[in-house]
Each structure stands twice: as C-alpha cells, then as structure tokens.
Design an enzyme around this catalytic site. Sequence first.
Site, PDB file in Angstrom:
ATOM      1  N   LYS A  93       4.378  -3.375   5.741  1.00  0.00           N
ATOM      2  CA  LYS A  93       3.552  -3.971   4.678  1.00  0.00           C
ATOM      3  C   LYS A  93       2.137  -3.406   4.631  1.00  0.00           C
ATOM      4  CE  LYS A  93       5.823  -8.281   3.488  1.00  0.00           C
ATOM      5  NZ  LYS A  93       6.892  -8.451   4.518  1.00  0.00           N
ATOM      6  N   GLU A 115      -0.817 -14.291  -2.349  1.00  0.00           N
ATOM      7  CA  GLU A 115      -0.046 -15.382  -1.775  1.00  0.00           C
ATOM      8  C   GLU A 115       0.637 -14.856  -0.520  1.00  0.00           C
ATOM      9  OE1 GLU A 115       0.960 -13.460  -4.224  1.00  0.00           O
ATOM     10  OE2 GLU A 115       2.664 -12.588  -3.155  1.00  0.00           O
ATOM     11  N   SER A 380      11.908  -1.844   9.400  1.00  0.00           N
ATOM     12  CA  SER A 380      10.685  -2.237   8.683  1.00  0.00           C
ATOM     13  C   SER A 380       9.652  -2.949   9.534  1.00  0.00           C
ATOM     14  CB  SER A 380      11.063  -3.106   7.486  1.00  0.00           C
ATOM     15  OG  SER A 380      11.848  -4.213   7.887  1.00  0.00           O
TER      16      SER A 380
HETATM   17  C1  LIG Z   1       8.240  -8.755   4.320  1.00  0.00           C
HETATM   18  C2  LIG Z   1       9.169  -7.992   5.144  1.00  0.00           C
HETATM   19  C3  LIG Z   1      10.384  -7.488   4.618  1.00  0.00           C
HETATM   20  C4  LIG Z   1      10.853  -7.759   3.218  1.00  0.00           C
HETATM   21  O1  LIG Z   1      10.065  -7.215   2.210  1.00  0.00           O
HETATM   22  P1  LIG Z   1      10.542  -5.971   1.335  1.00  0.00           P
HETATM   23  O2  LIG Z   1       9.541  -5.940   0.228  1.00  0.00           O
HETATM   24  O3  LIG Z   1      11.928  -6.233   0.865  1.00  0.00           O
HETATM   25  O4  LIG Z   1      10.471  -4.778   2.200  1.00  0.00           O
HETATM   26  C5  LIG Z   1      11.190  -6.715   5.435  1.00  0.00           C
HETATM   27  N1  LIG Z   1      10.858  -6.470   6.716  1.00  0.00           N
HETATM   28  C6  LIG Z   1       9.719  -6.934   7.266  1.00  0.00           C
HETATM   29  C7  LIG Z   1       9.431  -6.626   8.688  1.00  0.00           C
HETATM   30  C8  LIG Z   1       8.839  -7.720   6.505  1.00  0.00           C
HETATM   31  O5  LIG Z   1       7.707  -8.183   7.054  1.00  0.00           O
END
Ligand SMILES: *Cc1c(COP(=O)(O)O)cnc(C)c1O
Length: 398
Positions: A93, A115, A380
Amino acid sequence: MAEYLKKHPDQKGFFGEYGGSFIPPELQAEMDKITDAYYSISKSHDFISELRSIRKHFQGRPTPTYFCKNLSSRTNGRIYLKREDLNHTGAHKLNHCMGEGLLAKYLGKKKVIAETGAGQHGVALATAAAYFGLECEIHMGEVDIAKEHPNVVRMKLLGAKVVPVTHGLKTLKEAVDSAFEAYLKDPVTAIYCIGSVVGPHPFPMMVRDFQHVVGVEAREQFLEMTGELPDTVTACVGGGSNAMGIFSGFIEDDVRLVGVEPSGRSLKMGDHAASMSYGKPGVLHGFRSYLLQDEKGDPAPVYSIASGLDYPGSGPEHCMLKDTGRIEYTTASDADCLDAFYSLSRIEGIIPALESAHAVSYAMKYAAENPRKSVLVNLSGRGDKDIDFVVDTYGVRE
Ligand SMILES: *Cc1c(COP(=O)(O)O)cnc(C)c1O
C-alpha cells in the site's frame, strides 16, 4: 510505458463499460482538477526522479523476487514470491500512498484525507504524510477502531488525526462517506487519497500506475533469475491494487494472470467477498464495477478472514479484463488461506498477511497440479498484524 497502459482507461475514465465517475457535480470539478494535474505532473522529469529516489531510499525498493525452494520441492512445480512484505511498512500500500503524497506536495496541498477499514491504508497514508510534512486525517468506523487498536496507535504515532465514524454500521462504508464529506468541505487545501484501484476516475488509474512498479520489477527480476517469463502470475484481489500492480507488468506477455478472491466461510450472502466471481455490475462509491448485491440491489454484506479483502466491489480495470478473458478469477476460502499461512511460515520462514495467503494457497495448488511450471505470487504484505488474531483463534499448528 506499455501501450496497454496508455490506452486504458479512456478519456472519461472508463475501462470498457466499468469505472467512470458517478459523483455530485461539486466533487466532479475537484476530480477533473486532480485528473488534469496528474496527467501533467506525473509525466514530469522532476516528479519521476523524486518518486524514484523515494522508492529506493525510503521504501527500500526494489523488493526482491524469491524462489521458494522448500515449498517448491514438496510439489512438482516452482513457486516464486514478489516480496512486497519487505516494502517499508510491510505491504504494497505504501507504493501508491507515496505517489499520492508526492502528488499532493506538487499540488501545494496541506492535508491528506482518507478512510480506512482495518487500518492498513491509514497507516501507509500516515507514513507518507509524515514523510512529506502533510497533515493527515483518517476516518475510521468506531467498530474498526475498537478491533484494530495497534493500527490506530500507529497512525497516531505517525501524527495522523483519527476521526471516529459513529453512524450506520460504523465500519468501512460509513468511513468512506465521512471522509468524502470532510474532503468536500475543504477541497482547496486537502486532497482525498484512496486506498485501492477503486473510486471515481482518476483514482483507479493513478493507483494502478503507482503500483505498476511492482510488475516492472518482478518481470525484470524473474527474467534475470530464470531466463524466461513465469507461466502464471497470481495475486489476491480485494479492491485489486496489488493485483493490478503485478499483472500490469505482464499484461502484454503470454503469461496467465489469476486473481484470487476470498470465498470466506461459505458462498452464502454475507459469508464471502468474491465480487468478481459472484457479483453483478452496479455502482458504488462513484464507479461502476462488479458488485455483490442483495435482493434490493444494495451492496451486500461481505466477510473474509482477511479484513483487507472484504469489500463488496473490485476495481473497474479488473472487471474489463475479466470480461475480455485476460485475467481469470478464482477463490480461496478461510481454511485454504490458513493452510497457506501456516505452511509458508513453517516451510519457508515467511509469515504472510492473511490477504496474501489467499494467493499463496492458489500457488500451492497450481504447483501441485502443474509439474515444472512456474507461478509467481505477489506477496502483498507480511503477517505480523495477523499473528495475535490467528494464534488466539486457531492456535499454533504443529
Ligand atoms: C489492503 C491489502 C490488500 C487488499 O487490497 P488490494 O487493493 O486488493 O491489493 C491485500 N494485501 C494486503 C497485505 C493489504 O494490506
């Protein structure tokens, strides 16, 4: 930049029949200003070189691509991870938050507003605000504030003002409404910073462009490591930003792209959040996308063990690419996610975020069924934020 990225979205912010901008006229005027500014500023030499420097020196990019030798040796396939868990703050993010923060600075804004649901976007944006010396106001439902205490403390340490939202269900949807209201009162000094590839144009495009670095790095690293491209690239899909980030790097290649959505506890309404797999087109939060809806056509209640995935819609670009068949969508349940969470921790020494574990689960199945083929997962985020919840609820598996 890939031809594909220049072509999509169109001038009005549509990805095929999805996306666009369904908002009140006063907000539209602000969005138009941000769109114009984005097109000129983000292409400037100064902006590009400053963002490049931030990524290298503050975020720690490039993040590595890693071959999971232990996990792979238990299957016949090859599993690789793009390590966004090693990006500063522990998730992807920050990639778009630093981009949005830099844009705010170039626009002469004093404040960022957003938000947050579980608090992940709030923490990333508060980090960017601290870096750029901007005020930061995060709207968060009271229910989430009580549940996500560590992230609330983090945001405050980073200097953000956390505004509790006390109406309706007191969760993410109300927090979005509240943040938009606050932004409308102060659109000159403030800028709204969305947390995924969702919302009205230009956000789905901007967030995708800022996340594109993940796919570009991963493609280059994978080629360098193996001399070829991966057979399949996979990522979890909530709003869809980490997935669009890595997929966009391979969109013009002969590479299979698979998005993994949460099928939660069951496929009953309210038990999952698989909007691409089970939703129907509709409008929410100013854009058109596949949306999980109840009998009345209102946004359905959603659930996933991974709070970052429980949103009833997904980014418009995903919707277009599903319709054209370029991206396939599948699901992983809470139980699949937990299996992958424990396996990656124990076998590779990497504790994944519960969101990312959905994609890891798909990769493990794919590797078992596809001898010698390679699968690249966008990991992610890291799972530190989930440890207390998992262990309190499910214990430590032997
Ligand atoms: C917020 C988040 C997601 C989901 O958000 P996307 O916009 O679908 O990528 C996925 N993995 C992590 C670690 C997150 O913090």
